[in-house]
Every structure is written in C-alpha cells, then in structure tokens.
Design a protein around this motif. Structure first.
Motif, mmCIF file in Angstrom:
data_model
loop_
_atom_site.group_PDB
_atom_site.id
_atom_site.type_symbol
_atom_site.label_atom_id
_atom_site.label_comp_id
_atom_site.label_asym_id
_atom_site.label_seq_id
_atom_site.Cartn_x
_atom_site.Cartn_y
_atom_site.Cartn_z
ATOM 1 N N PRO A 135 43.448 29.589 33.379
ATOM 2 C CA PRO A 135 43.269 30.370 34.602
ATOM 3 C C PRO A 135 42.057 29.921 35.415
ATOM 4 O O PRO A 135 41.079 29.414 34.870
ATOM 5 N N GLU A 180 39.441 31.539 38.235
ATOM 6 C CA GLU A 180 39.018 32.811 38.825
ATOM 7 C C GLU A 180 38.527 32.585 40.243
ATOM 8 O O GLU A 180 37.745 31.660 40.493
ATOM 9 N N ASP A 218 45.971 46.171 35.376
ATOM 10 C CA ASP A 218 45.694 44.772 35.061
ATOM 11 C C ASP A 218 46.480 44.284 33.854
ATOM 12 O O ASP A 218 46.919 43.139 33.801
ATOM 13 N N PHE A 232 48.711 40.924 33.670
ATOM 14 C CA PHE A 232 48.553 39.821 32.715
ATOM 15 C C PHE A 232 49.852 39.568 31.944
ATOM 16 O O PHE A 232 50.212 38.424 31.680
ATOM 17 N N GLY A 247 47.652 35.953 40.349
ATOM 18 C CA GLY A 247 47.478 37.336 39.923
ATOM 19 C C GLY A 247 46.335 37.969 40.695
ATOM 20 O O GLY A 247 45.269 37.370 40.824
ATOM 21 N N LEU A 251 38.823 39.313 34.133
ATOM 22 C CA LEU A 251 39.730 38.726 33.156
ATOM 23 C C LEU A 251 39.073 38.825 31.785
ATOM 24 O O LEU A 251 38.086 38.134 31.524
ATOM 25 N N SER A 268 42.625 36.157 28.627
ATOM 26 C CA SER A 268 42.538 34.744 29.024
ATOM 27 C C SER A 268 43.067 33.852 27.910
ATOM 28 O O SER A 268 43.698 32.837 28.168
ATOM 29 N N LEU A 277 43.649 33.533 39.682
ATOM 30 C CA LEU A 277 43.397 34.969 39.558
ATOM 31 C C LEU A 277 42.404 35.377 40.625
ATOM 32 O O LEU A 277 41.321 34.791 40.724
#
Lengths: 252, 552
Positions: free
Chosen positions: A57, A59, A123, A127, A144, A150, A155, A171
C-alpha cells in the motif's frame, strides 16, 4: 565407521544448499519488483525502481485537515494515469469520505465510467473490500479512502493479498490517521497550492504541494507538481512563469 | 360458460351466451342450458337471435386467451392423474386435453376407477366433461365426441380432454378422451358442420355423460361406425366426404387410399392412420413448472460452518444439472436452515450473473456465514438445509477463455464476494439529464453499462455537497460580482482568483427557485471552492452565498 560415509554426502548437500540459497538470494535481489512510474523524473528518481511499487500500500495523507481534497485529487490523478495505459476499471472503496462527483472526475481526467464505487460502513470493511479486490486480480487500480489510518495488521493482510497481483494500491487517509507504523511502501503528504493560471487569468491546471515523507528504499523529497488532466501526466511548474506578479494587484 | 360461471361472471339466472365476431357480425359461440332451451344454437347471428327471442339474453364477449388459460389450469389439475397431459386446441376443431394414462391407471385401481374418480371430481367442480378411453388419442377423441353413449343432440363440441395410454405388450396407444363441457366451440367449426351434432348443449344440472372405455385392440370396430367428423378433419374436408356419401369412418376406410389422397390430400389418411395407431401421434405435453430446489435432512444436527457450506455445495451439485438442462443459471438463491428447535433461518444470496457452479455458490455461502459469524446462532444445530433457486435467468454456454476467466466475469465474481462478505453493492456513477449539479448524477448498480459524461460542461468540483453550505460574512466588492472574503466551516477565506459566473437556472417544472450564479474561486492558500449566489442581489434582499463543492 559406518556413519562416516553417510555424514559426508549430508555435509556436501548442506553446503550445496547454502550455495544455491546464496545464488537465489542474489538473483532475487537483482529482479526489481514491478513499478508504476509517475512520469516525472524528479519524483521517480527518489522512488526505488523508478516508480510506485505495485503491491504494497501507498499512503496519501493531507498535510492539513482542510487539504483532504488535494490528497484525494492526487490519488485519483495517479489512478487516472494508471487507467490511461491499461484497460479495466478502478475500484474506489470509501468510508468516512465524501463520494467523488462524476463530472468532477471527468474534469480531472478520470473517466467516471471506469470507476466502481463501494461505500463501506467502516475502515475494516474498506480493508476487506480492498483485500478481496486484490485477490480477484481483475482491476488495474485499487483506491481506498479510509477515515482512520492503516493499522499494521491490515497492512500485512493487504500485502499478502497483493502478492502476485499488480494493481497499485493507494490509500487516502485523514491527517489524524497518518503516521502509524505499518507496512506502507511510501507515505505522501499533499497540500493545496495555487493553481496554474492561463493567459486570461483563469484557473488552468491544479497544483499540489507533494511531500514524500517516507519511502522504503528511497529518498524523501518535496515538490510542487501540476496535473495535466488532458495528457494524464504530472509535471513540475515552470519557475519563471510561477514567479510572475500575481494578477490580484491589477484588480479594481 | 363454465369458465365464466366459475369466475363468478355469469350468475345462475337468465340465459347466457358468449359471442364472438364471425362472418356477418357477432355470432354465438357458446350457450348455457337455458339459452339452449330457448332454441338458440351456436353459430347464429346475435342480432337475429335477439330479435327472435323475447327474453333478455346476457351476452359475454369471447376471450380465447382466458379460455386457453382455463384449459391450462385444467391440465395442471389433471396432472394429478398422470404426468403427461397435453392440451389441444383449434387444430383439432375443438378444445380439450389428452391424458396419457399408461402406467398411471393402476394407481387409482384400474382404468374404470380412474375414470370414475375423474368424472366424479369434474362433476363436483361442475365442469361438464365427456370422457373416453381408447387405444389411440384419435380413437379416444372420436369415441368421446361421437360415441354411441350420448344422445345425438348433445355431442360436446367444446374442449376435449384426451388421455392416452400405451399398452406395454402390443405397443398400442390407448386413449381416454375426456371432454369437459366447459367453453365455446369455435364459430367456424359450428358453421361448417351444420348438423345439430356439432352444437354443444350445456345444462347446469346435466349429469356427466357415461364415460366410455374402449377395450384394448377394439378401437377399429368402434371407429367404423362413427361419422367422418370423428377423424378430426378440417370442416370442409369432412363436408366434402359427406357430399360424396361417405358418412362413416368405415366408408372412408373401404376406399382405395391413393384416390382418397388425390382428392382430399393426405390429412384424412394421416388422421385415419393415427386413429388406428398405424402411425405415431406424438403428444406435446404441458411443460412441468420448473422449480430448482433441494433439501437435505440430517440425522445428527449440524452446526459447524464448514458442514453447512458442504451441504450447500452438495445441494447445488444436485440442482446444477437440472439448471443446465433447462439452460438456466441461478441469479438468486435462498439457503434455508431449520434449527432443531424449529426456528428457520434463511439467507438470501444474490449473484450478479447467472451462475450454476457449485464451487462458487459454496464459496459465497461461506463468505456469507463468515460475515454473520456468531449472528447465525446455530443453537443445537440445524437438522435441515434447503437450497432454492429463487430467480433464474437464461445462461448461455460461455466460452472459457484460455487465460482463465474473463475480466468481466472476474469483476462479477468480485462483486458477488463483496456483496456476501461485506454486504455492500458495487455501484457506478451515471450522469443524469439535469443541469442542476446535485441532480446531474446518480448511482446505478455496477452491471449497468457506463454512460458517457457530457464533455462540454465547464469544470466541475471533485467533491460536490448534497446541499450548498452557507458561507457567512461575505464581502463582495460589487453586489453582483464574486465574493472577496467569506467565512466557511469556521475558517476565513480570502479570495485570490475568481472565475465566473456560470448561471444555472432552476428547473421550472420542478417548482423553480432563484437562478444560481456559480463562481470558481481560489483562496490565498490555494484551496479551490465552488460558490454560488442564490438569486440576484436586491435592495431588500441581501445575496446569500453557498459553498457547493471543492475543486482539486
């Protein structure tokens, strides 16, 4: 006496295996994971492999609470850039964020017809949806929008799910949620910046202040980028044009 | 008439008739007993009848579709006797149905008992009927309509209900013809066969005609004495035979076949052969209503999730071949779990595409159970698990792509997984025909094809608020110009640049309102907002400003 000839082949095999492991390791280090280049050498040179690593991911957080729209726009711009090159649809799973406006997506250069939306209640659901989408492996981009940050566990799960599939996983966080320890490959901070102005003094192209706060195997940095929604590319604004006197002074 | 009476449309008193458009105007097609007693006959012109009789006649319009539905209802009911029930219609000059009693008669204690039972039930339901049982459908038809057991004025020229039986030994076809004296004869048939025999007379109190059973192998003798109309011929063909003096089936049979075929075509020969069983006559039975479901009972109640999933998979494995034969795929399924204490629990499982793979259904059931978790509350366990396809759609054979499932199919799989696991639907944005920004877009299920967005629109915000949020303390340099400074969400904004106005008028057909002047502004710190002034500025009405969206 009887064990001697038996031990020797065993030792040999252990040594062989170690040697093989070493070669495997070096070979594995050589193959770079697939990346999505941002098309901007200034940014790509800071990222390992020359782009956003596909899989783990990434961020994207606003620098200030009121910059949420800039963070969302930056993520969607990256998504538009990805979709421009591949067929398929992007998934946007949201929780606690307002839904993007289709006409606005079109203005940003992201075809609203190629966006699938999922409104989740929290959330955790986001996820899980992202995980399912990564497992399905049929979407070229997965975004997302989460309210909190996160967590490490999520994660890890996302990283497991993304193995073998290749959509970039972006994300968008709220500022309060940024900064948690987790397995994100990069962490970006985006802030609003005055837009590029065309010849007539109108707002031309959005600009954002982008700070690469954390980057695994890479260097951080800070840039002012401009988004070209027609060509789906980011570029750095030209200094000279930027330094011109603001048009405001000439106004009545 | 029977249909009308059963539907409560024809009260008992007064003569009733059903009329339909025929040659020369409205003609009677069916009568009740009272009308018949007045001397009316089917086929007569309605106007002439009204002029002739002095009694008010209740006339109902003919409704062939409803009659067909009534016949189908009767067919479904008749399935209680045998599974093969075939309705027939105008092609055989009247309506009725065949029932193949082979292998079913012994369940009711023999053919005679079956006929008695059938006749009794029809009589109690006040459905007049004429039954006959013979070796072939043709023979049964002939005997039922023209057999000796009835008075010559009362042949039932209505819907015929025919049952067929095949004798295992001789391979003969037996037929049981059952004529419910329910509805109207077709006017064309009544006209072309002017004998009284073709008039069907219905009396409310009429007892059922004695049903006739032709013993196996003796249908030829029965047929020989019947009129040629019993061969299910076209009206003009039958009339032509009569003109030549061929009144009985035996007369036709005695003629050389070649000459007969030359003069009347192959139809009389075909019908003759079919009646004698020399040529096969396949029936087209009414399709069984298809339900796809399965139930599994457990001696030991099951409570674990894996067991429920396994049960669902094995049930789907049972249902899948049936679906495949029908060319269908399940779109919605219902999993019913009966707890030991008698409480049923149902789970609805929807699919975005028709599906019949047990694996996929099982995986969706698993996801659903996982989401429920403890909410399923197995108690002491489930003793019955049932799976029913509640909605099915045609599912064409799909070509499997060489690289595995296609992208669209995998997205459909993902949508199903999300629906089961999270309980949320995938959606897609779709433009709508409106100029008002908040009404210019809607959300549709993802399976809908994406619609193109208008390209000529000025820039629109990335996030649009459902309702404009009021901006306070607005200071504008000019009353009809963009704001200079305002406060929104507890924050002061100083406008650095403004673009506009873009005037969007309200939809007058929806009640109207003031036109809005939209400005795209950028404040000094670089935030870009979409503001509008609600209505023009007036001396007694200060302009109200609203923030309606945020630009990237």
């Amino acid at each position: 006496m009887a064990q001697e000839p038996m031990r020797q082949p065993q030792e040999a095999t252990v040594a062989d295996r170690l040697a093989r492991l070493r070669t495997d390791l070096s070979a594995g280090a050589g193959t770079a994971p697939p990346v999505m280049p941002l098309g901007l050498p200034a940014l790509d040179s800071h990222l390992p492999g020359g782009g956003l690593v596909l899989g783990p991911p990434h961020e994207i957080a606003p620098a200030e609470p009121c910059d949420g729209i800039a963070a969302l726009a930056f993520a969607l711009a990256l998504c538009a850039r990805r979709l421009a090159g591949v067929p398929g649809e992007a998934l946007i799973a949201t929780s606690g964020h307002p839904l993007p406006y289709g006409h606005g997506l079109a203005s940003l250069g992201l075809d609203p017809g190629r966006v699938l939306l999922l409104e989740a209640a929290g959330d955790r659901e986001v996820f899980r949806a992202l995980e399912a989408a990564l497992h399905a492996g049929c979407l070229p981009a997965v975004v997302g929008l989460v309210g909190e940050g996160l967590p490490l566990k999520a994660s890890r799960r996302l990283q497991l799910a993304s193995e073998g599939s290749d959509p970039p996983l972006l994300l968008v966080l709220r500022p309060a949620g940024a900064g948690q320890p987790n397995g994100a490959a990069t962490r970006w901070q985006v802030s609003s910046a005055p837009a590029a102005v065309d010849r007539f003094g109108g707002l031309h192209a959005p600009r954002w202040g982008v700070r690469l706060e954390r980057c695994r195997n890479g260097r951080g940095g800070s840039w002012l980028v401009e988004w070209d929604s027609a060509a789906h590319r980011l570029h750095l604004p030209e200094r000279l044009a930027d330094d011109a006197a603001p048009a405001r002074g000439s106004r009545p | 008439m029977t249909r009308l009476r059963r539907a409560g449309l024809a009260p008992e008193d007064g003569p009733h008739a059903v009329a339909a458009a025929g040659p020369g105007g409205l003609r009677l097609v069916a009568l009740d007993g009272e009308a018949y007693a007045l001397g009316l006959r089917p086929g007569e012109l309605l106007g002439r009848v009204r002029a002739r009789i002095g009694v008010p006649l209740h006339v109902h319009p003919a409704d062939p579709e409803a009659e067909m539905q009534a016949l189908h209802r009767l067919c479904r009911w008749a399935m209680r006797y045998a599974p093969v029930v075939a309705p027939f219609g105008p092609a055989e000059t009247c309506h009725g149905l065949y029932l193949d009693t082979e292998g079913a008669a012994h369940l009711f204690g023999g053919e005679a008992a079956l006929l008695d039972d059938l006749a009794g039930r029809l009589a109690r339901a006040r459905i007049p009927a004429r039954l006959a049982l013979a070796d072939t459908p043709g023979a049964a038809y002939a005997v039922a309509r023209f057999g000796k057991g009835k008075s010559p004025e009362k042949p039932a020229h209505t819907r015929d209900l025919i049952l067929r039986r095949r004798h295992p030994g001789g391979g003969l076809e037996g037929g049981l013809q059952n004529t419910p004296r329910s509805l109207k004869p077709s006017p064309g048939a009544a006209d072309a066969a002017p004998q009284d025999e073709d008039v069907w007379w219905e009396s409310p109190s009429a007892a059922l005609e004695p049903s006739m059973i032709v013993p196996p192998g003796e249908h030829a003798a029965h047929l020989a004495t019947l009129p040629v109309e019993a061969l299910r011929l076209e009206a003009d063909a039958a009339a032509g035979l009569r003109r030549l003096g061929l009144r009985r089936v035996a007369d036709v049979e005695a003629l050389p076949r070649a000459g007969l075929a030359r003069r009347f075509g192959l139809a009389p020969l075909l019908r003759l052969d079919q009646a004698h069983g020399r040529r096969p006559e396949p029936l087209s039975p009414l399709a069984e209503t298809r339900t796809f479901s399965g139930v599994r009972g457990f001696l030991d109640p099951i409570g674990r999730q894996g067991d429920v999933v396994a049960a669902a998979r094995s049930l789907m494995e049972e249902i899948a071949p049936r679906l495949e034969r029908a060319g269908l795929g399940a779109c919605a399924l219902r999993l019913t779990l009966h707890r030991v204490d008698g409480t049923p629990r149902t789970l609805e499982i929807g699919l975005s595409r028709p599906e019949r793979s047990p694996e996929r259904i099982a995986s969706l059931v698993r996801l659903r159970l996982e989401r429920l978790g403890a909410g399923l509350d197995a108690g002491f366990g489930f003793e019955t698990v049932g799976l029913t396809v509640t909605s099915a759609e045609t599912m064409d054979a799909r070509q499997a792509e060489l690289g595995g499932a296609g992208t669209g199919e995998r997205v459909a799989g993902l949508a199903d997984i999300l629906a089961q696991r999270i309980g949320r639907r995938l959606v897609r944005l779709a433009p709508q025909e409106s100029h008002l920004p908040e009404r210019a877009e809607g959300v549709v299920p993802w399976v809908a094809p994406p619609l193109p967005y208008p390209r000529s629109l000025p820039a629109r915000p990335l996030v649009l608020f459902a309702q404009g949020e009021a901006a306070h303390d607005v200071f504008a340099a000019a009353p009809d110009g963009p704001p200079h400074r305002f406060r929104w969400r507890a924050r002061e904004y100083r406008v650095a640049r403004a673009e506009g106005p873009e005037r969007i008028a309200p939809e007058w057909w929806r009640g109207g309102g003031a036109p809005r002047d939209y400005y795209r502004i950028e404040c000094e710190i670089g935030r870009r907002l979409w503001l509008y002034r609600d209505g023009p500025h007036g001396p007694e009405r200060p302009a109200a400003w609203f923030v309606h969206g945020m630009f990237p």
